[in-house]
Design an enzyme around this catalytic site. Structure first.
Site, PDB file in Angstrom:
ATOM      1  N   LYS A   1     -21.503 -36.348 -71.482  1.00 60.99           N
ATOM      2  CA  LYS A   1     -20.754 -37.121 -72.193  1.00 60.99           C
ATOM      3  C   LYS A   1     -20.026 -36.271 -73.682  1.00 60.99           C
ATOM      4  O   LYS A   1     -19.138 -35.701 -73.000  1.00 60.99           O
ATOM      5  CB  LYS A   1     -20.966 -38.707 -72.697  1.00 60.99           C
TER       6      LYS A   1
ATOM      7  N   HIS B   1     -25.331 -42.443 -75.494  1.00 57.84           N
ATOM      8  CA  HIS B   1     -24.163 -42.978 -76.061  1.00 57.84           C
ATOM      9  C   HIS B   1     -23.900 -42.224 -77.299  1.00 57.84           C
ATOM     10  O   HIS B   1     -22.426 -42.127 -78.280  1.00 57.84           O
ATOM     11  CB  HIS B   1     -22.795 -43.929 -75.715  1.00 57.84           C
TER      12      HIS B   1
ATOM     13  N   SER C   1     -23.623 -49.125 -73.638  1.00 54.62           N
ATOM     14  CA  SER C   1     -22.928 -47.997 -73.341  1.00 54.62           C
ATOM     15  C   SER C   1     -21.323 -49.228 -72.604  1.00 54.62           C
ATOM     16  O   SER C   1     -20.451 -49.368 -72.643  1.00 54.62           O
ATOM     17  CB  SER C   1     -22.498 -47.701 -71.969  1.00 54.62           C
TER      18      SER C   1
HETATM   19  C1  LIG Z   1     -26.702 -45.511 -71.655  1.00 56.55           C
HETATM   20  C2  LIG Z   1     -26.453 -44.589 -70.905  1.00 56.55           C
HETATM   21  N1  LIG Z   1     -27.490 -43.550 -70.192  1.00 56.55           N
HETATM   22  C3  LIG Z   1     -27.853 -43.109 -69.186  1.00 56.55           C
HETATM   23  C4  LIG Z   1     -26.526 -42.473 -68.372  1.00 56.55           C
HETATM   24  C5  LIG Z   1     -26.864 -40.939 -67.785  1.00 56.55           C
HETATM   25  O1  LIG Z   1     -25.789 -40.144 -68.215  1.00 56.55           O
HETATM   26  P1  LIG Z   1     -25.483 -39.036 -67.093  1.00 56.55           P
HETATM   27  O2  LIG Z   1     -24.234 -39.389 -67.162  1.00 56.55           O
HETATM   28  O3  LIG Z   1     -25.901 -37.839 -68.118  1.00 56.55           O
HETATM   29  O4  LIG Z   1     -25.972 -39.303 -65.844  1.00 56.55           O
HETATM   30  C6  LIG Z   1     -25.342 -43.084 -68.744  1.00 56.55           C
HETATM   31  C7  LIG Z   1     -23.854 -42.676 -68.160  1.00 56.55           C
HETATM   32  O5  LIG Z   1     -23.328 -43.854 -67.807  1.00 56.55           O
HETATM   33  C8  LIG Z   1     -24.902 -44.181 -70.238  1.00 56.55           C
HETATM   34  O6  LIG Z   1     -24.658 -45.070 -70.227  1.00 56.55           O
END
Ligand SMILES: Cc1ncc(COP(=O)(O)O)c(C=O)c1O
Length: 393
Positions: free
Chosen positions: A241, A210, A182
């Site tokens: 997202k 992502h 991310s």
């Molecule tokens: C790589 C990654 N995994 C998991 C998440 C968590 O997802 P959520 O926003 O649906 O809790 C994020 C969000 O920031 C992320 O960037």
């Protein structure tokens, strides 16, 4: 007088202020979209994860409204007591079909899906072999599981192999990577790690937060992108997202999903989604299947913007996705770049330690399918002007 047992928090905050790392929350005063109003200013928004513009898509909006009218605003319970509505089950069925797996369980967020799953599947005797840049929710899941955590350098499958070679063959092992990282926008070493998982008998898990809606046919994720169907035991996706609403899910075998129904603590101990959220996510699946041109547009925009930043001479790292970091080094410098861009009408969040390494602070940009070329060109022009003003380019 009572002493303040939380006094150390103010000391910490003062220290952040001295380092130029103290952040005010930016307040969105309009919808989450490509051009919007934040802190009373019209800005080109390069900070959302709304890759496909689905937060404001008419089909999702209408689905959420219809579900609210028909089913109310809340589910009223955790899934395992009275909070499993037929709309939750329908979403899981549709997502399993979409991901081409036997089954899916939906969690309240991607964070809950990662943390809840790793903690449920592993225990004290087990080992997790994890990319050093994996998301915080994976790290927290690993910690909660009490398994031994072995970290390998970013994307370094040879190093992961060395770790696996050092472990007893009979020990249960989880090999885990983000699909798209991310903060850097690069892809995990999925094909190499899948091969290792097979050779060493590991459980293979990918966090496609992502990548959901971005990579693979109709946005099915990196497993589809790399042609790895059937080789990844646990796929996590997010509904928060590109899918435009909220939630996370785990796709895998029926046994995995039934096990998580019984053992994943966020599933057992936290209330399920309101009907509107499930309905919006169902509509998002429809849109991804029926309007794939929005994914093409996302990629056209991503290529245009990335090429523009590179042509200006910014360090954009190794990004392979619509996430493009502009790496500037020191934290205070990244915050200054972000603040100046904001004054010029471009919102690109500064990101510093501990989210990224101390010397790799950055402004992170994310384009969406709904940005117009004019908006992206405007942002590039401002990056050029502010980048020169701060001596970054
Ligand atoms: C790589 C990654 N995994 C998991 C998440 C968590 O997802 P959520 O926003 O649906 O809790 C994020 C969000 O920031 C992320 O960037």
């Amino acid at each position: 007088m009572r002493r303040d047992p939380l006094g150390f928090l103010s000391t910490e905050l003062d220290s952040l202020k001295q380092q130029g790392l103290y952040r005010h929350l930016r307040i969105l005063e309009d919808e989450q979209k490509a051009k919007t109003t934040i802190d009373h200013r019209q800005v080109v928004n390069l900070s959302s994860n709304n890759y496909l513009g689905l937060t404001t898509h008419p089909r999702l909006r209408e689905a959420a409204l219809e579900a609210t009218r028909r089913l109310g605003v809340g589910s009223g319970s955790v899934r395992t007591i009275a909070g499993t509505m037929d709309i939750h089950m329908e979403l899981e069925r549709r997502l399993a079909e979409f991901k081409r797996t036997e089954a899916v369980v939906v969690f309240q967020s991607g964070f809950a899906a990662n943390a809840g799953t790793v903690a449920a599947v592993l225990s004290k005797e087990d080992v997790v072999v994890s990319d050093e840049l994996n998301h915080a929710s994976i790290i927290d899941g690993c910690r909660l599981s009490r398994a031994t955590i072995k970290v390998f350098p970013h994307k370094d499958a040879a190093a992961a192999r060395k770790v696996l070679e050092s472990l007893p063959a009979a020990q249960r092992k989880l090999l885990i990577t983000d699909g798209v990282f991310s903060m850097d926008g690069d892809l995990g070493a999925l094909p190499e790690l899948c091969a290792l998982a097979e050779e060493f008998g590991c459980i293979m898990m990918v966090d496609d937060a992502h990548a959901s809606g971005v990579f693979g046919k109709n946005g099915r994720g990196t497993v589809d992108h790399f042609g790895m169907h059937g080789r990844v035991d646990i796929q996590v996706g997010t509904l928060s997202k590109a899918m435009g609403a909220l939630g996370g899910y785990v796709a895998g075998s029926k046994a995995l999903i039934e096990f998580l129904y019984h053992r994943a603590r966020p599933f057992l101990f936290s209330t399920s989604h309101p009907p509107a959220v499930a309905a919006a996510c169902l509509a998002a699946v429809d849109v991804m299947l029926e309007e794939p041109q929005i994914i093409d547009r996302l990629w056209e925009n991503a290529r245009f913007f990335k090429a523009g930043l590179n042509a200006l001479g910014f360090n954009t790292g190794l990004s392979e996705s619509p996430i493009t970091p502009v790496i500037v080094g020191e934290g205070a410098r990244a915050m200054k770049l972000s603040d100046r861009l904001f004054e010029e009408g471009v919102f690109a969040q500064g990101i510093a330690f501990p989210t990224v390494a101390r010397d790799k602070a950055r402004v992170r940009t994310i384009v969406t399918s709904t940005h117009t070329r004019d908006e992206l060109q405007y942002a590039l022009d401002k990056f050029a002007a502010v980048g020169r003003e701060l001596g970054i380019i």
